[in-house]
Scaffold this motif. Structure first.
Motif, short mmCIF file in Angstrom:
data_model
loop_
_atom_site.label_atom_id
_atom_site.label_comp_id
_atom_site.label_asym_id
_atom_site.label_seq_id
_atom_site.Cartn_x
_atom_site.Cartn_y
_atom_site.Cartn_z
N LEU A 267 23.39 12.13 5.86
CA LEU A 267 22.30 11.71 6.74
C LEU A 267 22.06 12.73 7.84
O LEU A 267 22.93 13.57 8.13
N ASP A 268 20.90 12.62 8.48
CA ASP A 268 20.62 13.48 9.64
C ASP A 268 20.80 12.73 10.95
O ASP A 268 20.65 13.32 12.02
N LYS A 269 21.12 11.44 10.90
CA LYS A 269 21.35 10.64 12.10
C LYS A 269 22.69 9.94 12.01
O LYS A 269 23.19 9.64 10.91
N GLN A 270 23.29 9.67 13.16
CA GLN A 270 24.60 9.03 13.20
C GLN A 270 24.52 7.63 12.59
O GLN A 270 23.69 6.82 12.99
N PRO A 271 25.37 7.33 11.60
CA PRO A 271 25.32 6.02 10.95
C PRO A 271 26.06 4.96 11.77
O PRO A 271 26.92 5.27 12.59
N PRO A 272 25.73 3.69 11.56
CA PRO A 272 26.50 2.62 12.20
C PRO A 272 27.90 2.53 11.60
O PRO A 272 28.12 2.94 10.46
N THR A 273 28.85 2.03 12.38
CA THR A 273 30.21 1.80 11.90
C THR A 273 30.63 0.39 12.28
O THR A 273 30.23 -0.13 13.33
N SER A 274 31.42 -0.26 11.43
CA SER A 274 31.64 -1.69 11.55
C SER A 274 32.30 -2.12 12.86
O SER A 274 31.83 -3.04 13.53
N TRP A 275 33.42 -1.49 13.24
CA TRP A 275 34.09 -1.93 14.46
C TRP A 275 33.30 -1.56 15.70
O TRP A 275 33.33 -2.27 16.71
N ASN A 276 32.55 -0.47 15.65
CA ASN A 276 31.69 -0.12 16.77
C ASN A 276 30.56 -1.12 16.93
O ASN A 276 30.16 -1.46 18.05
N GLN A 277 30.05 -1.65 15.82
CA GLN A 277 29.03 -2.69 15.89
C GLN A 277 29.60 -3.98 16.46
O GLN A 277 28.94 -4.68 17.24
N LEU A 278 30.83 -4.31 16.09
CA LEU A 278 31.44 -5.57 16.52
C LEU A 278 31.83 -5.55 17.99
O LEU A 278 31.62 -6.52 18.71
N ALA A 279 32.41 -4.45 18.44
CA ALA A 279 32.90 -4.36 19.83
C ALA A 279 32.77 -2.92 20.31
O ALA A 279 33.77 -2.19 20.41
N PRO A 280 31.56 -2.46 20.63
CA PRO A 280 31.34 -1.05 20.98
C PRO A 280 32.08 -0.60 22.23
O PRO A 280 32.37 0.59 22.36
N GLN A 281 32.38 -1.53 23.13
CA GLN A 281 33.10 -1.16 24.34
C GLN A 281 34.58 -0.85 24.06
O GLN A 281 35.28 -0.31 24.92
N GLU A 282 35.04 -1.18 22.86
CA GLU A 282 36.45 -1.00 22.53
C GLU A 282 36.69 -0.04 21.38
O GLU A 282 37.78 0.55 21.29
N TYR A 283 35.71 0.14 20.51
CA TYR A 283 35.90 0.97 19.31
C TYR A 283 34.73 1.94 19.19
O TYR A 283 33.64 1.56 18.77
N GLY A 284 34.99 3.19 19.55
CA GLY A 284 33.95 4.20 19.54
C GLY A 284 33.71 4.78 18.16
O GLY A 284 34.47 4.56 17.21
N PHE A 285 32.66 5.58 18.05
CA PHE A 285 32.35 6.23 16.78
C PHE A 285 33.40 7.25 16.41
O PHE A 285 33.81 7.35 15.26
N PHE A 286 33.88 8.03 17.37
CA PHE A 286 34.83 9.10 17.05
C PHE A 286 36.22 8.56 16.72
O PHE A 286 36.83 8.95 15.75
N ALA A 287 36.74 7.67 17.56
CA ALA A 287 38.04 7.02 17.31
C ALA A 287 39.16 8.03 17.06
O ALA A 287 40.03 7.81 16.22
#
Length: 342
Positions: A267-287
């Motif tokens: 893709l050319d855009k950052q995709p969603p990730t499951s734990w980031n969708q559920l609790a973005p304040q706790e689980y970032g994209f990079f992890a």
């Protein structure tokens, strides 16, 4: 930024006596369950319709009919052999996070044994020159298999050392020809509620919006450490370990290493990730494993290594930046604020 050595010395530990069911520290276990409560998912009880664990334990105890793995032939890659004491096979397959089969650590071992992994199709498409679909046999034959021993660090502050069998993710991406406009790689787990009870029962599945999805930046995916595993300990993967194919990115927390993959898309855009969708304040994209950046509800400065016994009585070991793989990956983040982009 801290840079770690790839091969570390063996950590000496006492003989631990606690049971597998006690492996996750209670404070961590309770904290993650509070996320589920906050989104309307209460504690899971055996009396809830559709909850599988109690019924299977009644039938089989802690020894459900095992999934039949088979031997794999591979060549050890001497460049990727962490020297730490390996986690025994029976610990690796009995202590898992795979919410499609329940939120308890042994739920996947109990509930996943009947998962059908053959036939299987893995699709690679998106911004590629030659989209490709691999069937079950091709997963083991399209690219030569190698064995790598990696440290594996969970965001819950426990860790393992696992000898994986598979092939570099970059080798697969080179086969399909990544287009210049691609910047990210998105991954998707099998969605099959008939086989994966956590997908059809919100309580059992931890409140995740399925199918489970993950993603990497393209430069992360092309890094020499990024690995697609089809086995461990010279055997094909069991379902609870992510059969028939899973991602392994050892410098990141374990939830990034998505299991039972059916789709890889450029893709050319950052995709969603499951734990980031559920609790973005706790689980970032990079992890990325980072002892300097705590989880909001527990420290990441140290971890407990699962070895031949239980866990809670063991002395903690210090967590290394990037899980000890800084020499391979630190340059990927030289312009990234890892406190902001966690």
């Amino acid at each position: 930024m801290a840079r770690g050595k790839f091969v570390q010395g063996i950590h000496k530990r006492p003989s631990w006596q606690l049971a597998d069911s006690e492996v996750t520290p209670q404070a961590v276990f309770a904290a993650r369950r509070r996320i589920l409560k906050s989104i309307g998912v209460g504690s899971i009880a055996a009396s809830i319709p559709g909850y599988v664990q109690a019924g299977l334990f009644d039938l089989f105890g802690d020894n459900p009919p095992p999934f039949a793995t088979r031997p794999l032939q591979s060549q050890p890659n001497a460049q990727f052999q962490a020297s730490d004491e390996r986690t025994p096979y029976d610990k690796v397959i009995r202590h898992n996070n795979f919410y499609e089969f329940g939120t308890g650590k042994q739920d996947p071992y109990v509930n996943a044994q009947q998962l059908k992994v053959n036939p299987w199709q893995l699709q690679i498409d998106g911004m590629v020159d030659k989209p490709l679909t691999l069937d079950y046999d091709a997963l083991f034959a399209k690219i030569s298999l190698e064995q790598r021993t990696y440290r594996f660090r969970c965001v819950e502050a426990w860790s393992m050392v696992i000898p994986w069998v598979g092939f570099p993710l970059a080798s697969l991406l080179k086969l399909v020809g990544v287009q210049p406009s691609a910047k990210y790689v998105a991954f998707e787990t099998l969605f099959d509620p008939e086989q994966m009870p956590g997908q059809r029962n919100r309580l059992m599945g931890g409140g995740i919006h399925y199918p489970y999805v993950e993603g990497l930046r393209l430069d992360e995916a092309m890094n020499e450490l990024a690995f697609l595993a089809v086995g461990l300990y010279d055997q094909t993967l069991s379902p609870q370990s992510g059969a028939p194919i899973r991602l392994v990115v050892p410098w990141k927390y374990g939830f990034k290493s998505i299991k039972s993959i059916i789709k890889i898309r450029l893709l050319d855009k950052q995709p969603p990730t499951s734990w980031n969708q559920l609790a973005p304040q706790e689980y970032g994209f990079f992890a990325n494993v980072n002892p300097q950046v705590d989880h909001p509800r527990w420290s990441q400065a140290s971890e407990r290594r699962i070895a031949s016994g239980g866990l809670l009585s063991a002395a903690r070991i210090d967590t290394q930046m990037f899980n000890g793989y800084g020499e391979q990956v630190a340059d990927l983040y030289r312009d990234v604020d890892l406190r902001k982009f966690y």
